[in-house]
Write a protein that holds these residues in place. Structure first.
Motif, short mmCIF file in Angstrom:
data_model
loop_
_atom_site.label_atom_id
_atom_site.label_comp_id
_atom_site.label_asym_id
_atom_site.label_seq_id
_atom_site.Cartn_x
_atom_site.Cartn_y
_atom_site.Cartn_z
N GLU A 117 7.65 10.29 1.31
CA GLU A 117 8.37 11.61 1.76
C GLU A 117 8.10 12.05 3.16
OE1 GLU A 117 8.21 14.37 -1.44
OE2 GLU A 117 9.52 12.90 -2.75
N CYS A 118 7.11 11.41 3.88
CA CYS A 118 6.84 12.05 5.24
C CYS A 118 6.59 10.77 6.20
CB CYS A 118 5.52 12.35 5.09
SG CYS A 118 4.04 11.18 4.58
N ASP A 119 6.67 10.97 7.74
CA ASP A 119 6.90 10.20 8.43
C ASP A 119 5.62 9.06 8.44
OD1 ASP A 119 8.93 11.56 9.63
OD2 ASP A 119 7.63 12.96 10.63
N ARG A 155 12.02 3.53 9.10
CA ARG A 155 13.26 4.07 8.66
C ARG A 155 13.45 4.82 7.16
NH1 ARG A 155 18.19 0.81 11.07
NH2 ARG A 155 19.20 1.92 9.51
N PRO A 156 14.15 5.65 7.24
CA PRO A 156 14.21 6.01 5.74
C PRO A 156 14.47 5.14 4.54
CG PRO A 156 15.58 7.59 7.12
CD PRO A 156 15.13 6.49 8.01
N GLU A 157 15.56 4.04 5.33
CA GLU A 157 15.83 2.98 4.24
C GLU A 157 14.63 2.17 3.88
OE1 GLU A 157 19.49 3.51 6.92
OE2 GLU A 157 17.39 3.60 7.05
N VAL A 158 13.64 2.07 4.61
CA VAL A 158 12.37 1.66 4.17
C VAL A 158 11.36 2.69 3.33
CG1 VAL A 158 9.87 0.75 4.86
CG2 VAL A 158 12.12 0.10 6.13
N LEU A 159 11.25 3.79 3.79
CA LEU A 159 10.32 4.68 3.05
C LEU A 159 10.83 5.58 1.82
CD1 LEU A 159 9.17 6.73 6.38
CD2 LEU A 159 7.89 4.96 5.01
N GLU A 160 11.93 5.78 1.70
CA GLU A 160 12.75 6.44 0.36
C GLU A 160 12.62 5.65 -0.75
OE1 GLU A 160 16.92 8.26 -1.20
OE2 GLU A 160 16.16 9.00 0.85
N TYR A 164 0.97 -1.19 0.07
CA TYR A 164 -0.09 0.02 -0.04
C TYR A 164 0.88 1.19 0.02
CZ TYR A 164 -4.48 -2.29 0.68
OH TYR A 164 -5.80 -2.87 0.23
N LEU A 165 1.82 1.41 0.67
CA LEU A 165 2.78 2.27 0.97
C LEU A 165 3.57 2.53 -0.39
CD1 LEU A 165 4.40 2.20 4.60
CD2 LEU A 165 2.63 4.05 3.57
N SER A 166 3.80 1.62 -1.19
CA SER A 166 4.63 1.57 -2.44
C SER A 166 3.47 2.40 -3.67
CB SER A 166 5.19 0.63 -2.82
OG SER A 166 4.02 -0.60 -3.08
#
Length: 502
Positions: A459-461, A449-454, A345-347
């Protein structure tokens, strides 16, 4: 003295010296057992007979019990295979022993859950260490199966019989046996003589239309007569709680996620910045499926995730410097957590790009090759959730938990710092068990972590968590062993008797 025909028949067939059962009297009078029972109670109320009640218990083997009697109990077969493989000297890999024992399907879980309980050895880290002093020939449950099959259930210890019943290997049946004897008044009435009166046991439309009801004698309604026991169906308490969790989260503004139980390791672990050589990704801890790999994975996302693993994210990122294989990432396994749905979903892969703020959850089954104990099963339900928004903090995450658990009457929760490869900061949740007073782990959480989200393009928490539905059930109802609630050894009587909390 005038009495109904059935009472006269029972009175004349009964004895003042020898107690006779209802079945014996039914055979002697050619009446139905229920008719004899009703007549005996009426005669008892008049002081003409005594009725003594005893409870007889019988036991028979179920189909599974018959199978184990013939082939051996699964835990005994596993122990014998362990001895043959030398596990009484050096630990042997569990997979090797399961193959050698010929166990498969649910019998594997049954063998593992009873192996340590009976003292046959220890299972730790995917290896089996057998106790050389254990004696499978003296297994009480195996001997009890043979005794029940021979019709000698009375010689079996009640504790052992209870265990066999809880495992579904024997079925016990309890029946009330009533014995009838004449009292002194009954003997006197017989000596003085009794006359049978014509009686009927129900009012019919014909009696009303003809007026016959005015001339007949009705038998008394016996409220103590036996009635068949029926067990009505109902929604399983775990499903009821899952539905309540869903309603609670929807009420808090969340939407529900859906996705596959079997998925590519890419979605289950790689997107979560889990190194491919992590112990949780070995074949001992995850259920890999022997099926073709999944090819429908976004190539650009695969490249970004691989780069995060190899090089990290940002100026200070360093990555893992460990092997990373796209072939391994595409292999299929049963999901060990529903965070695979969060990654989809986040992707944007599940239903398109999402703009913050967003709240999503799922209450779905996950699968892990854990050691079975009162708080762990090979499959269980996880309450997955995440919130995507600007400027989130750990305080927001803690406040969400406090509000969620308050909806279930749970206010005593504690937080403990923890390490996860995919969240920083991270912490575990603990709740106090209402019966034992112990703090038990109920979930894991943190900020992605940024390694997951980026790599996902977020681009947000994002704050996220995975809570155990079964542990919530333990805090709500005081259950001490989740194996009583579901699985092959669940306690059906417990499930029938537990009152649902609202």
């Amino acid at each position: 003295m005038r009495l109904p025909e059935s009472q006269v028949a029972v009175l004349e067939a009964a004895s003042a010296t020898d107690a006779q059962t209802i079945d014996q009297l039914a055979e002697a009078t050619s009446l139905k057992p229920e008719t004899v029972t009703g007549a005996a109670f009426d005669l008892r109320d008049d002081g003409l007979v005594d009725v003594e009640e005893t409870v007889e218990t019988s036991a028979t083997l179920t189909d599974e019990g018959e199978e184990y009697l013939a082939d051996g109990l699964p835990e005994v077969r596993l122990y014998r295979a362990a001895l043959d493989a030398g596990a009484d000297e050096d630990p042997v890999e569990m997979g090797q022993l399961i193959g050698a024992s010929g166990l498969g399907g649910p019998k594997v879980q049954i063998a593992l859950s009873n192996f340590a309980r009976k003292g046959y050895g220890v299972i730790d880290g995917g290896k089996v260490d057998a106790d050389p002093d254990a004696d499978p020939d003296a297994d009480e449950e195996a001997a009890a199966l043979a005794a029940v099959a021979d019709g000698d259930a009375g010689s079996v210890d009640d504790v052992v019989l209870d265990q066999l019943e809880s495992r579904g290997l024997v079925a016990r049946d309890e029946r009330t046996v009533r014995s009838v004897t004449l009292t002194e008044d009954g003997v006197t009435v017989l000596m003085e003589g009794v006359e049978a009166a014509q009686t009927v046991d129900r009012l019919t439309p014909e009696m009303l239309t003809t007026g016959e009801w005015e001339d007949v004698e009705f038998t008394e309604y016996n409220v103590e007569a036996d009635a068949p026991t029926t067990q009505g169906g109902k929604t399983h308490i775990l499903r009821q709680t899952a539905d309540r969790v869903k309603d609670t989260l929807v009420g808090m503004g969340f939407k529900e996620m859906e996705g596959p139980h079997a998925d590519a390791d890419f979605w289950i672990n790689d997107c979560l910045f889990m190194p491919q050589d992590h112990p949780a990704r070995t074949h001992w801890d995850r259920f890999a499926l022997d099926v073709p790999p999944i090819h429908e994975v976004p190539e650009d996302l695969v490249d970004r995730v691989e780069d995060a693993h190899r090089n990290g994210v940002g100026e200070d990122g360093d990555g893992y410097h460990s092997p990373w294989s796209e072939d391994f990432a595409r292999q299929v396994a049963l999901r060990g957590h529903t965070t695979s749905l969060s990654m989809r979903y986040l992707s944007g892969y599940a239903q398109g790009d999402l703009e913050p703020p967003q709240r999503y959850f799922s209450v779905e089954k996950v699968y892990r090759n854990d050691t079975l104990d009162p708080t762990h099963l090979l499959e269980f339900y996880q309450i997955e959730g995440w919130v995507m928004a600007e400027d989130l903090s750990v305080r927001d995450l803690m406040g969400t938990f406090e509000e969620f658990y308050r909806q279930f009457g749970i206010t005593d929760i504690q937080f403990k710092p923890h390490y996860n490869p995919y969240t920083e900061p991270s912490f575990e949740l603990f709740g106090r068990h209402p019966e034992t007073g112990e703090m038990i782990e109920i979930g894991n959480s943190g900020m992605f972590r940024p390694e997951v989200l980026e790599p996902l393009g977020v681009e947000c928490d994002v704050m996220a968590w995975g809570l155990a539905l079964e542990r919530l059930l333990m805090l709500m109802y005081g259950f001490e062993d989740i194996r009583d609630v579901h699985g092959t050894l669940c306690d059906l009587e417990l499930l029938r008797e537990t009152e649902v909390l609202h």
